[in-house]
Every structure is written in structure tokens, then in C-alpha cells.
Motif scaffolding. Sequence first.
Motif, PDB file in Angstrom:
ATOM      1  N   GLY A 200       0.726  -0.901  -0.100  1.00  0.00           N
ATOM      2  CA  GLY A 200      -0.240  -0.141   0.142  1.00  0.00           C
ATOM      3  C   GLY A 200       0.565   1.479   0.058  1.00  0.00           C
ATOM      4  N   THR A 201       2.205   0.937   0.239  1.00  0.00           N
ATOM      5  CA  THR A 201       3.126   2.384  -0.230  1.00  0.00           C
ATOM      6  C   THR A 201       2.748   2.743  -1.117  1.00  0.00           C
ATOM      7  OG1 THR A 201       4.205   1.547   1.439  1.00  0.00           O
ATOM      8  CG2 THR A 201       5.418   3.436   0.302  1.00  0.00           C
ATOM      9  N   ASP A 202       2.701   4.254  -1.148  1.00  0.00           N
ATOM     10  CA  ASP A 202       2.608   4.990  -2.517  1.00  0.00           C
ATOM     11  C   ASP A 202       3.739   4.632  -3.610  1.00  0.00           C
ATOM     12  OD1 ASP A 202       0.414   6.621  -2.398  1.00  0.00           O
ATOM     13  OD2 ASP A 202       1.031   7.617  -1.335  1.00  0.00           O
ATOM     14  N   VAL A 203       4.008   5.054  -4.934  1.00  0.00           N
ATOM     15  CA  VAL A 203       4.769   4.593  -5.999  1.00  0.00           C
ATOM     16  C   VAL A 203       4.670   5.659  -6.439  1.00  0.00           C
ATOM     17  CG1 VAL A 203       5.371   2.887  -8.080  1.00  0.00           C
ATOM     18  CG2 VAL A 203       4.900   2.110  -5.805  1.00  0.00           C
ATOM     19  N   ARG A 204       5.479   6.545  -6.661  1.00  0.00           N
ATOM     20  CA  ARG A 204       5.704   7.519  -7.872  1.00  0.00           C
ATOM     21  C   ARG A 204       6.812   7.463  -8.869  1.00  0.00           C
ATOM     22  NH1 ARG A 204       3.888  11.782  -3.638  1.00  0.00           N
ATOM     23  NH2 ARG A 204       3.801  10.612  -1.921  1.00  0.00           N
ATOM     24  N   ALA A 205       5.913   8.302 -10.225  1.00  0.00           N
ATOM     25  CA  ALA A 205       7.183   8.196 -11.175  1.00  0.00           C
ATOM     26  C   ALA A 205       8.017   9.117 -10.793  1.00  0.00           C
ATOM     27  CB  ALA A 205       6.202   8.809 -11.961  1.00  0.00           C
ATOM     28  N   THR A 206       9.368   7.937 -11.135  1.00  0.00           N
ATOM     29  CA  THR A 206      11.097   8.711 -11.208  1.00  0.00           C
ATOM     30  C   THR A 206      11.031   9.514 -11.604  1.00  0.00           C
ATOM     31  OG1 THR A 206      13.138   7.904 -11.489  1.00  0.00           O
ATOM     32  CG2 THR A 206      11.752   7.394 -12.979  1.00  0.00           C
ATOM     33  N   ASN A 207      10.403  10.371 -13.528  1.00  0.00           N
ATOM     34  CA  ASN A 207      10.724  11.340 -13.569  1.00  0.00           C
ATOM     35  C   ASN A 207       9.521  11.618 -14.675  1.00  0.00           C
ATOM     36  OD1 ASN A 207      11.663  13.819 -15.330  1.00  0.00           O
ATOM     37  ND2 ASN A 207      13.812  12.764 -14.477  1.00  0.00           N
ATOM     38  N   GLU A 208       9.616  12.547 -15.748  1.00  0.00           N
ATOM     39  CA  GLU A 208       8.461  12.493 -16.183  1.00  0.00           C
ATOM     40  C   GLU A 208       8.350  12.235 -17.447  1.00  0.00           C
ATOM     41  OE1 GLU A 208       7.298  17.228 -17.449  1.00  0.00           O
ATOM     42  OE2 GLU A 208       5.887  16.653 -18.599  1.00  0.00           O
TER      43      GLU A 208
END
Length: 290
Positions: A200-208
Motif C-alpha cells: 500500500g506504500t505510494d509508488v511515484r513516477a521517477t521522472n516525467e
Amino acid sequence: MLLRLFCLIAVGIAPFLPATVFSEEPSRSETVAPIRAKQGDVFYFSVQVGPDAVSVEGRFLNRPVPFFKMGNPQEFGALIGVDLADPPAHDDLLVEISDAAGKRELRRYPVEVLPVHFLTQELTVPKNYVDLDEESSKRAAEEQEKILQSLGKITVQKFWAGRFMMPVEGKIAGSFGLRRIMNGQPRSPHSGEDINAPQGTDVRATNEGIVALVGDFFFSGKSIILDHGLGLYSMYFHLDQVDVAEGRRVRKGDVIGKVGATGRATGPHLHWGTRLNGARVNPLSILNIE
Ligand SMILES: [Zn+2]
């Protein structure tokens, strides 16, 4: 050293298409040879060109190297990847500079590929993890083809800008390049890095980038592939939840999904992978790119 098995992902090497490029970045000084890069590394390279130059294309270890324009019009830059299995050797980076009249100049820059001592892990896993039934085997092969097709395209545009970021907070397993022997059979090396984090931890885009592929696959479970342009892709596997749709543009740091253990995973973690023009590169290596 005992390394826990986090996942069984081993996506093969993608085909690719050549491309040329345009996007602006701040000016930097030309890279000075000799260049040294380790197996699985990404490195930045730039060339100074004459005032008449209109395009620059490169090739290294038989892979295309698309260059992009920097802030200074007489400078072009590129990200170059060394596959984790490229043999340690000397090779030339070939750079072709073309002007408006069609005149071409070829330059060679020597590069030394340095070896990395990747660890070997011997595992005993349930028999059905390595000996797939016919249906699963067919499904996995079709999905592998779909993933490779997605990774094989070179978008002639640069989406990433500035530094790359870790997609999730967690403990890095250090499993990139791990050679694996499962139930006595050698398998493909582990082509990504596993980051251990609670479900459930947020996964974020490493860059655009653009969401190139979303799916729920046999090995990688719920998965996202982002296209950062110019042949650079990042992959996020075993997600519990996917929060983006194919075709959507994402900015650096956008939440794209949640950590999970879907597909062939033994516990919640993010398998984070990166590809650069077909080379399986260490995702931690792109964090060093300015
Ligand atoms: Zn993994």
C-alpha cells in the motif's frame, strides 16, 4: 551473504528502432575520453559540434544513442546505457554529426566497460515457479512479447527533465544483476532492483513520462511502464494497485500506484526496472544523472 528472493522477474532484451531527437537542456562541457562505465551503468555524454550541425546520432555496443540539443546550440547530449550482461571490454562510441547540407562527420570515443561482480543466488522454490504448465507458459511468453514491444519503441522526444527520484521509500535489496539458479537451473539475471516496502506504500513516477503500458501479468503482476522518451523506460512491478491509465502523461513524483505482491512475488516490494535503448540498466544508476 543470504539474499532473500523477492521476485522472479527477468524480462529479455528488447529490439529497437533508431531515432533523432530535439529537446533543450542547460549547457555542459564536452565529455572527455577515455570513458569508463560499469556493467548496468547509465552515463551522460556530450559533444561539441560546429555551427552548421543539425543532428547528432550515436551508436554504442550495437545500440542506438539518440542525442538531444542542449541550451548551447553547439552542444548535444545523450544518456548511454551498458547492459548488465555486456562483456567487460573496450569499445568505441560512434557519433555521427550531420549538417543541413547533408555533410556527415564521424567521431569515435573509446569507452571501457568495467566488470561488476554480481552475486549468485541458489534457490529452491516451489516446482510450479520454474516449471510452468502449458497454459501459464504460453501466457507468460505472450506477455513477455508485449512488454518487449513496448520497451522497443524509441519516442523521438525527451520527456524527463532534471534529476530522477526514487519511486518508493523502502529498503533497497541490492539485487540488480543477481545471477539466479532455481532448483538447480540457471535463470536470467535479475534485471531490476527490488525495494522492500509495506503493502500500500505510494509508488511515484521517477521522472516525467508517458504511461506506455499497464497490465496484470503472470510474472510481474500489476505493472506500469513509463516512457521517458529517447529510449528510456522505467518499470514498476508487483503493484497492489495501479492509479494511471495508458497514454497518460505523468510528472515526476506523481503517485502512479501502490506497492504490492502481485504476480510471482514472495512478499510486498517494488520491482523497479529501467531500460535504455534496449540495455538493462541499474535503476539506481539513473539517480546519479544530473
Ligand atoms: Zn525484482
